[in-house]
Design a protein around this motif. Structure first.
Motif, PDB file in Angstrom:
ATOM      1  N   ALA A 141       0.807  -1.228   0.000  1.00  7.15           N
ATOM      2  CA  ALA A 141       0.000   0.000   0.000  1.00  7.15           C
ATOM      3  C   ALA A 141       0.839   1.277   0.000  1.00  7.15           C
ATOM      4  N   HIS A 142       2.117   1.175   0.376  1.00  2.00           N
ATOM      5  CA  HIS A 142       2.957   2.375   0.352  1.00  2.00           C
ATOM      6  C   HIS A 142       3.182   2.884  -1.068  1.00  2.00           C
ATOM      7  N   SER A 145       2.075   6.327  -1.838  1.00  3.80           N
ATOM      8  CA  SER A 145       2.760   7.487  -1.275  1.00  3.80           C
ATOM      9  C   SER A 145       3.641   8.152  -2.325  1.00  3.80           C
ATOM     10  N   TYR A 155      -2.153   3.581  -8.133  1.00  6.03           N
ATOM     11  CA  TYR A 155      -2.653   3.345  -6.791  1.00  6.03           C
ATOM     12  C   TYR A 155      -3.589   4.459  -6.318  1.00  6.03           C
ATOM     13  N   THR A 174       1.174  -2.919   4.265  1.00  9.81           N
ATOM     14  CA  THR A 174       2.515  -2.514   3.853  1.00  9.81           C
ATOM     15  C   THR A 174       3.534  -2.859   4.939  1.00  9.81           C
ATOM     16  N   THR A 181       4.562   8.054   6.099  1.00  9.71           N
ATOM     17  CA  THR A 181       3.980   7.164   5.087  1.00  9.71           C
ATOM     18  C   THR A 181       2.646   6.613   5.571  1.00  9.71           C
ATOM     19  N   HIS A 182       2.598   6.240   6.817  1.00  9.01           N
ATOM     20  CA  HIS A 182       1.387   5.704   7.413  1.00  9.01           C
ATOM     21  C   HIS A 182       0.214   6.679   7.215  1.00  9.01           C
ATOM     22  N   ILE A 185      -0.845   6.987   3.521  1.00 12.50           N
ATOM     23  CA  ILE A 185      -1.619   5.851   3.028  1.00 12.50           C
ATOM     24  C   ILE A 185      -3.074   5.981   3.477  1.00 12.50           C
TER      25      ILE A 185
END
Ligand code: ADP
Ligand code: ZN
Length: 606
Positions: A141-142, A145, A155, A174, A181-182, A185
Motif C-alpha cells: 500500500a505504500h 505514497s 494506486y 505494507t 507514510t502511514h 496511506i
C-alpha cells in the motif's frame, strides 16, 4: 470450500496451529466486514490477513498487487494448499483471461489477483460488478505514497473502490511505515476511518552488522564462506557495473551468483529471478530494482556492498532475509567513499532544494545508524517510532561493543588542515590529500603543491591512514565537515568552529579490528542446531522437495518451507496422522505429499 471458521481455515488449509501477533484480530475484523490498515514488517505474516477472510466471506477476495511478475507464484502457492486462485494481468493470453473471468463470475474463485492498472480498464470494473467481491486487499500500500520510492500513479485510483463498493471491506497492507507514510496511506486510500493495526517492526531473527569497508568483495566472500555456504541470499550494489563485477567475482570463486539490474534484457531478468526463487542456494547480486514482493522465505542473508540511501530502504531490503523466522544475517560494508559518493549524488540530483534537503535527511539518518555505538536494533526501531526497546544482543554493536575514544584533538587536526589550505592557499582538497598531509607522506602531489611547507604537515603521525579516514568519515557523518564540488573536496561547516575553538568535544567510534562475527557457530544456516541425524534427514527431504518442485515447475517453498521440513526431520513422524500435526502441513498437502514424505523418511540414508 466448506470451512468458515477462521481458526479452522488456518489449520485445515494452511496447516498452522495458531495465529501470530495481530493476525487473529485482523482476520476477525475484516471477516466481519471492517476496513483495516495493516503495518507489519516483512515476514510478519500479512498474506493470511486477507487470504483467510477471503475464504471465510462469501465471494472472491480481490488482491491488488503491483508485482505482476510474482502473481503466478502466489497463485501456485495458494493452489498448492487447495485454494481456488487466479490472476488477471498483462502477461496472460486471451484464453487464460477469459477462463479466469468465467471462473470469477461463476463464483468458483476464492481469490483473484489484479494488477492496479487493470482497474483503469472499465471492463475490469464492470466484471467485478457482475460477480461477488468478498473484500479488496491492497498489497504494498505504500505505493500510493508520492514521496516514497515506489510510487505508482495507478494506486491513487484505489480510493474509488470504496465509492463503488461501499459495503465491501478493504484491507491495505505494507511493510514500509514511518509515521509520514502511514498517514499518507490512510489519507490517500480513504482509510482514515479504518482500524489501524501497527505491529512491532522488530525482526528478531535478523542479525544486523555494519562493518568498515576495506576490500568489500573479499569481505563478502569471507562472510559467505564462513557463515553462509550453500545459502540463498541477496547482495545489493549501487551500480549496474558493480553488480556485474560482483556477480562475476563470486562466480569465479565457485558460488552460484546471478546478476539483476534494470539494464539487463527483460527475459534475462525474469530468468534470473525465476532461478533465484526456484533453486536452492542461489546468490542474487542486484541493484535495488530487485526485491519488492519477493516472498522467498529462506533468504538467509542480505548483504549491502554500498550504503543505502535511507533507513527505510535499508530496512525494506534487509527485511527480505529470514521470512521463515530462522536466523539470518543483514550485513553492510560502509566507508568514507560511500559518504562522499552519496553526498555527491544528492548535489547532482534533479529536483528543488526541498527535495535535496529531504534526501540529505534520509542520508543523515542512515549515517547515524552506521556510526552508532549503541544497539543497531534499538536505533532502527526508534526510527520507526518504537522508542525504548532494549539492547538486542543480536547485532554487531551488542555482540562486540565498539569502543569510543576522545577524538577532539584528531578532529581539530583535520579541520585545521582544511582551514589552513583554504586560508593560506585558497585551496581545497579531497580526503586523500588531507590524510597525506596529516601523516606527512611525501607524494608527487604533495611536492607539486608544496604542502610539506604547511605547518600541519606531519602533525598526525599518531594515527595510520585508515584511521584518519575513519575520523574524516565520522566528521562527515556528523556534518562537522562537508564534501562537494566537482572534485569532492572537503570544507568546513557552521559547526566546525565549535570544535576548532575547543568548545565542543568529539567522541569517536573506534572501528573494531576484527569485525563482529555471529556468536552462533554454524555452517549452512538452514541446518542450524539440527542434530546430525536430523540434519541428514533434512537434507534428504530437501532433495525430495527439489525434485518435486522441478517436476511441477514451482519454487521449492511452494511445496514446503524449510521450517516445515526441519520440523518433519526432528519429529520423525511415522503416520499420516502424525505428519498432519506438523506446522505447514495442511489437508491438501498431506493428501498430495504425505505418502512420499513417509517413504522418504523410511528410506534411510542414501
Ligand atoms: P509478509 O507478507 O508479511 O512478508 P508472509 O505472509 O509471506 O509475510 O508470511 C511470512 C511467513 O510466515 C510465511 O512463510 C508464512 O507461511 C508464515 N506464517 C504466516 N503466518 C503464520 C502462522 N500463523 N503460523 C505459522 N506460519 C505463519
Ligand atoms: Zn543490538
Amino acid at each position: 470450500m466448506a470451512p468458515r471458521d477462521p481458526a479452522q481455515v488456518l489449520h485445515q488449509v494452511f496447516g498452522y496451529d495458531a495465529f501470530r501477533g495481530d493476525q487473529s484480530e485482523i482476520v476477525e475484523h475484516v471477516s466481519g466486514g471492517g476496513d483495516a490498515l495493516v503495518l507489519m514488517p516483512t515476514g510478519g505474516g500479512k498474506s493470511l490477513c486477507y487470504q483467510i477472510p477471503s475464504l471465510v466471506r462469501d465471494g472472491t477476495g480481490v488482491v491488488i498487487s503491483p508485482l505482476i511478475a510474482l502473481m503466478q507464484d502466489q497463485v501456485d502457492a495458494l493452489r498448492a494448499v487447495g485454494v481456488r486462485a487466479g490472476f488477471l494481468n498483462s502477461t496472460q493470453g486471451p484464453q487464460e483471461r477469459r477462463d479466469t473471468e468465467a471462473a470469477f463470475l461463476d463464483g468458483e474463485l476464492d481469490m483473484l489477483y489484479l494488477a492496479p492498472e487493470r482497474l483503469r480498464v472499465p471492463s475490469t470494473v464492470d466484471l467485478l460488478g457482475r460477480g461477488t467481491v468478498a473484500l479488496f486487499a491492497i498489497d504494498e500500500a505504500h505505493c500510493v505514497s508520492q514521496w516514497g520510492h515506489d510510487f505508482r500513479p495507478d494506486y491513487l485510483m484505489l480510493s474509488e473502490l470504496h465509492q463503488r463498493w461501499p459495503d465491501v471491506p478493504r484491507i491495505a497492507l505494507t511493510a514500509t511505515a514511518t509515521r509520514a507514510t502511514h498517514a499518507e496511506i490512510a489519507e490517500r486510500l480513504d482509510l482514515t476511518g479504518a482500524k489501524h493495526f501497527v505491529a512491532s517492526f522488530d525482526r528478531p531473527n535478523i542479525q544486523y552488522r555494519i562493518v568498515p569497508k576495506a576490500e568489500p568483495r573479499r569481505q563478502l566472500l569471507d562472510l559467505l564462506r564462513a557463515e553462509h555456504a550453500g545459502d540463498a541470499g541477496i547482495v545489493y550494489c549501487l551500480s549496474r557495473r558493480s553488480v556485474e563485477q560482483t556477480a562475476e567475482f563470486l562466480t569465479a570463486q565457485g558460488i552460484t551468483a546471478l546478476p539483476y539490474h534494470a539494464g539487463l534484457e527483460a527475459p534475462v531478468r525474469a530468468a534470473n529471478q525465476a532461478r533465484f526463487l526456484r533453486e536452492d542456494g542461489i546468490v542474487m547480486v542486484a541493484t535495488i530494482a530487485f526485491g519488492m514482493g519477493i516472498d522467498k522465505p529462506d533468504v538467509r542473508f542480505v548483504a549491502h556492498l554500498d550504503l543505502p540511501k535511507s533507513v527505510e530502504g535499508y530496512y525494506q531490503e534487509t527485511g527480505r532475509a529470514g521470512r521463515d523466522g530462522l536466523p539470518s544475517t543483514a550485513w553492510l560494508a560502509y566507508g568514507l567513499g560511500d559518504v562522499v559518493q552519496q553526498r555527491k549524488m544528492i548535489d547532482d540530483s534533479e529536483g528543488d532544494l526541498a527535495h535535496r534537503r529531504r534526501l540529505s535527511q534520509h542520508l543523515d539518518a542512515m549515517l547515524a545508524l552506521c556510526e552508532t555505538v549503541e544497539c543497531r536494533r534499538v536505533n532502527l526501531l526508534a526510527y520507526f517510532g518504537q522508542a525504548g526497546a532494549e539492547a538486542c544482543g543480536n547485532c554487531d554493536t551488542c555482540l562486540t561493543p565498539p569502543q569510543t575514544w576522545d577524538g577532539t584533538v584528531a578532529a581539530q587536526k583535520v579541520l585545521s588542515t582544511v582551514w589552513r589550505l583554504k586560508k593560506e592557499r585558497n585551496q581545497s582538497f579531497g580526503a586523500g590529500q588531507i590524510v597525506d598531509i596529516l601523516v606527512g607522506k611525501q607524494t608527487p602531489k604533495i611536492t607539486q603543491h608544496r604542502h610539506e611547507e604547511l605547518s600541519v604537515f606531519g602533525v598526525g603521525t599518531e594515527l595510520r591512514d585508515v584511521e584518519w579516514r575513519t575520523v574524516i568519515r565520522q566528521l562527515l557523518a556528523r556534518e562537522l565537515l562537508t564534501v562537494g564540488g566537482a572534485y569532492q573536496t572537503l570544507s568546513l561547516t557552521e559547526s566546525s568552529g565549535e570544535v576548532l575553538r575547543g568548545d565542543r568535544e568529539v567522541a569517536l567510534r573506534r572501528d573494531p579490528e576484527r569485525p563482529a562475527r555471529a556468536s552462533r557457530n554454524r555452517s549452512a544456516a538452514a541446518t542450524v542446531a539440527l542434530p546430525a541425524a536430523a540434519a541428514e534427514v533434512f537434507e534428504r527431504l530437501r532433495a525430495w522437495r527439489g525434485a518435486a518442485a522441478k517436476e511441477q515447475g514451482v519454487p521449492a517453498y511452494v511445496i514446503f518451507h524449510d521450517a516445515t521440513l526441519r520440523e518433519i526431520a526432528t519429529g520423525a513422524p511415522t503416520s499420516l496422522a502424525e505428519l498432519g500435526q506438523v506446522n505447514g502441513v495442511g489437508e491438501a498437502k498431506l493428501a498430495r505429499y504425505g505418502e512420499q514424505i513417509l517413504e522418504t523418511l523410511a528410506a534411510g540414508p542414501a
